[in-house]
Motif scaffolding. Sequence first.
Motif, PDB file in Angstrom:
ATOM      1  N   LEU A 153       0.805  -1.211   0.000  1.00 37.45           N
ATOM      2  CA  LEU A 153       0.000   0.000   0.000  1.00 37.45           C
ATOM      3  C   LEU A 153       0.845   1.272   0.000  1.00 37.45           C
ATOM      4  N   LYS A 154       1.886   1.279   0.796  1.00 38.27           N
ATOM      5  CA  LYS A 154       2.678   2.507   0.948  1.00 38.27           C
ATOM      6  C   LYS A 154       3.262   2.939  -0.391  1.00 38.27           C
ATOM      7  N   GLY A 155       3.065   4.224  -0.704  1.00 42.51           N
ATOM      8  CA  GLY A 155       3.619   4.781  -1.928  1.00 42.51           C
ATOM      9  C   GLY A 155       2.722   4.681  -3.141  1.00 42.51           C
ATOM     10  N   ILE A 156       1.631   3.926  -3.045  1.00 47.15           N
ATOM     11  CA  ILE A 156       0.668   3.873  -4.146  1.00 47.15           C
ATOM     12  C   ILE A 156      -0.011   5.231  -4.266  1.00 47.15           C
ATOM     13  N   LYS A 157      -0.263   5.667  -5.508  1.00 47.41           N
ATOM     14  CA  LYS A 157      -1.020   6.901  -5.716  1.00 47.41           C
ATOM     15  C   LYS A 157      -2.429   6.557  -6.180  1.00 47.41           C
ATOM     16  N   LEU A 158      -3.424   7.050  -5.450  1.00 46.99           N
ATOM     17  CA  LEU A 158      -4.828   6.875  -5.799  1.00 46.99           C
ATOM     18  C   LEU A 158      -5.422   8.233  -6.127  1.00 46.99           C
ATOM     19  N   ALA A 159      -6.072   8.332  -7.265  1.00 43.91           N
ATOM     20  CA  ALA A 159      -6.762   9.569  -7.655  1.00 43.91           C
ATOM     21  C   ALA A 159      -8.264   9.305  -7.700  1.00 43.91           C
ATOM     22  N   TYR A 160      -8.999  10.052  -6.902  1.00 47.82           N
ATOM     23  CA  TYR A 160     -10.462   9.960  -6.866  1.00 47.82           C
ATOM     24  C   TYR A 160     -11.035  11.117  -7.670  1.00 47.82           C
ATOM     25  N   LEU A 161     -11.976  10.821  -8.575  1.00 48.34           N
ATOM     26  CA  LEU A 161     -12.622  11.848  -9.381  1.00 48.34           C
ATOM     27  C   LEU A 161     -14.119  11.867  -9.104  1.00 48.34           C
ATOM     28  N   GLY A 162     -14.652  13.062  -8.869  1.00 44.53           N
ATOM     29  CA  GLY A 162     -16.092  13.174  -8.661  1.00 44.53           C
ATOM     30  C   GLY A 162     -16.435  14.104  -7.532  1.00 44.53           C
ATOM     31  N   ASP A 163     -17.515  13.778  -6.818  1.00 38.88           N
ATOM     32  CA  ASP A 163     -17.965  14.568  -5.673  1.00 38.88           C
ATOM     33  C   ASP A 163     -17.022  14.271  -4.498  1.00 38.88           C
ATOM     34  N   ALA A 164     -16.144  15.188  -4.190  1.00 39.98           N
ATOM     35  CA  ALA A 164     -15.135  14.963  -3.147  1.00 39.98           C
ATOM     36  C   ALA A 164     -15.588  15.456  -1.779  1.00 39.98           C
ATOM     37  N   ARG A 165     -16.866  15.765  -1.632  1.00 37.85           N
ATOM     38  CA  ARG A 165     -17.416  16.129  -0.324  1.00 37.85           C
ATOM     39  C   ARG A 165     -18.149  14.963   0.315  1.00 37.85           C
ATOM     40  N   ASN A 166     -18.329  13.861  -0.413  1.00 32.53           N
ATOM     41  CA  ASN A 166     -19.169  12.794   0.115  1.00 32.53           C
ATOM     42  C   ASN A 166     -18.399  11.876   1.065  1.00 32.53           C
ATOM     43  N   ASN A 167     -19.111  10.914   1.619  1.00 32.28           N
ATOM     44  CA  ASN A 167     -18.504  10.035   2.629  1.00 32.28           C
ATOM     45  C   ASN A 167     -17.342   9.220   2.080  1.00 32.28           C
ATOM     46  N   VAL A 168     -17.458   8.739   0.847  1.00 32.08           N
ATOM     47  CA  VAL A 168     -16.389   7.935   0.254  1.00 32.08           C
ATOM     48  C   VAL A 168     -15.116   8.763   0.091  1.00 32.08           C
ATOM     49  N   ALA A 169     -15.242   9.977  -0.418  1.00 28.18           N
ATOM     50  CA  ALA A 169     -14.065  10.828  -0.599  1.00 28.18           C
ATOM     51  C   ALA A 169     -13.438  11.199   0.744  1.00 28.18           C
ATOM     52  N   ASN A 170     -14.279  11.544   1.722  1.00 21.52           N
ATOM     53  CA  ASN A 170     -13.755  11.833   3.064  1.00 21.52           C
ATOM     54  C   ASN A 170     -12.947  10.660   3.591  1.00 21.52           C
ATOM     55  N   SER A 171     -13.521   9.468   3.473  1.00 20.83           N
ATOM     56  CA  SER A 171     -12.888   8.278   4.015  1.00 20.83           C
ATOM     57  C   SER A 171     -11.617   7.912   3.248  1.00 20.83           C
ATOM     58  N   LEU A 172     -11.633   8.063   1.928  1.00 20.31           N
ATOM     59  CA  LEU A 172     -10.430   7.778   1.145  1.00 20.31           C
ATOM     60  C   LEU A 172      -9.284   8.685   1.559  1.00 20.31           C
ATOM     61  N   LEU A 173      -9.579   9.968   1.748  1.00 17.34           N
ATOM     62  CA  LEU A 173      -8.528  10.917   2.103  1.00 17.34           C
ATOM     63  C   LEU A 173      -7.916  10.572   3.455  1.00 17.34           C
ATOM     64  N   VAL A 174      -8.765  10.309   4.436  1.00 14.45           N
ATOM     65  CA  VAL A 174      -8.283  10.023   5.786  1.00 14.45           C
ATOM     66  C   VAL A 174      -7.625   8.650   5.869  1.00 14.45           C
ATOM     67  N   THR A 175      -8.262   7.637   5.301  1.00 11.80           N
ATOM     68  CA  THR A 175      -7.712   6.283   5.382  1.00 11.80           C
ATOM     69  C   THR A 175      -6.405   6.175   4.608  1.00 11.80           C
ATOM     70  N   GLY A 176      -6.365   6.766   3.433  1.00 15.48           N
ATOM     71  CA  GLY A 176      -5.120   6.761   2.667  1.00 15.48           C
ATOM     72  C   GLY A 176      -3.983   7.406   3.444  1.00 15.48           C
ATOM     73  N   ALA A 177      -4.276   8.530   4.083  1.00 17.96           N
ATOM     74  CA  ALA A 177      -3.256   9.206   4.890  1.00 17.96           C
ATOM     75  C   ALA A 177      -2.784   8.308   6.027  1.00 17.96           C
ATOM     76  N   MET A 178      -3.692   7.571   6.651  1.00 19.46           N
ATOM     77  CA  MET A 178      -3.335   6.690   7.760  1.00 19.46           C
ATOM     78  C   MET A 178      -2.468   5.524   7.312  1.00 19.46           C
ATOM     79  N   LEU A 179      -2.679   5.071   6.060  1.00 17.70           N
ATOM     80  CA  LEU A 179      -1.980   3.896   5.551  1.00 17.70           C
ATOM     81  C   LEU A 179      -0.747   4.238   4.723  1.00 17.70           C
ATOM     82  N   GLY A 180      -0.453   5.523   4.556  1.00 22.01           N
ATOM     83  CA  GLY A 180       0.718   5.903   3.775  1.00 22.01           C
ATOM     84  C   GLY A 180       0.495   5.865   2.273  1.00 22.01           C
ATOM     85  N   VAL A 181      -0.764   5.939   1.843  1.00 24.59           N
ATOM     86  CA  VAL A 181      -1.113   5.963   0.422  1.00 24.59           C
ATOM     87  C   VAL A 181      -1.270   7.416  -0.016  1.00 24.59           C
ATOM     88  N   ASP A 182      -0.691   7.766  -1.164  1.00 25.65           N
ATOM     89  CA  ASP A 182      -0.824   9.118  -1.699  1.00 25.65           C
ATOM     90  C   ASP A 182      -2.224   9.274  -2.306  1.00 25.65           C
TER      91      ASP A 182
END
Length: 341
Positions: A153-182
């Motif tokens: 997981l560490k160092g992988i880059k994930l790009a999310y496209l779309g509504d970035a205010r919703n629950n999925v985007a919130n969770s991706l941003l926080v969880t990715g940060a916790m796991l070392g994912v860009d």
Amino acid sequence: MQNIFYGRSFLAEKDFTGAELYTLIKLAEHLKELKAQRVPHEYLKGRNIALLFEKTSTRTRSSFTIAANDLGAHAEFLGSHDIQFGKKESLSDTARVLGSMFDAIEYRGYEQQMVEALAEESQVPVWNGLTDSWHPTQMLADFMTIDEIFGHLKGIKLAYLGDARNNVANSLLVTGAMLGVDITLVAPSALQPTQAVQALAQSFATETGAELVITDDVDQGVKGAQVLYTDVWASMGEEAAWAERIALLQPYQINMTTVMKTGQADTIVLHDLPAFHDLETTMAQAVHQQFGLTEMEITQDVFQAPYAKQFQQAENRLHTIKAVMAATLGELFLPQTMVIQ
């Protein structure tokens, strides 16, 4: 030694550390293998679990039900029309009754404060199947899928496209940060996460070294991404917003051009489903009649491409939910967390 997860609720990603989330992901991979080999793993035999749903569901309901069955527990579905929750009986009263009868509660609904109050009042483990703010069980499935495909997981880059205010985007941003994912959230400025969510994610990224970017520039946002991720443009309860969302989000559709812009040969595409990639649903047909669109957040050719892993991702809802249930309610030997790879 004591199981460090035992008796804990899972209401949002921040309830656990990044290492604990990764441990649950690896446990899920182990449970997936046990199921594939038909090895019994009834760690919750004799337990009773309440499935409290205020929002409809396919993957969440199926995953919790089958996970409970596989673990030897009994799951009781309680839909919004089945009980007096919030109508003739208060949240507090309902939580205390359910907590006295059930060993754990799953909640899928609207306000985050509802699932938090359930955990406080019931005094049993409560698991968040989705709220308007966070979607933690989805995150475990998402990052498990990435870990399976890339081996880390560490160092992988994930790009999310779309509504970035919703629950999925919130969770991706926080969880990715916790796991070392860009994590890069690519969205118009009107649909970007709150400063509070960004600050929370950055606090974790400072510890893990994850790079977080929020931009409205698709070319910049997807460049170098090994994972492209999207979600529906209007979540449950937001159907009146279709016109506004379509106008804002059409440039953020994941199509073949978007995939090529990553510049990566091994890019995968994820979607938490349901997806509007054809006209095979009544809602898609209604949108088509009003706006003329045959595809929305993801095109049919990308959705059906071999690098689109949304069905592997969907299956992993089962295994990761099972891991959460087993770890927080079962008598497992899980004395320490794993190092995130």
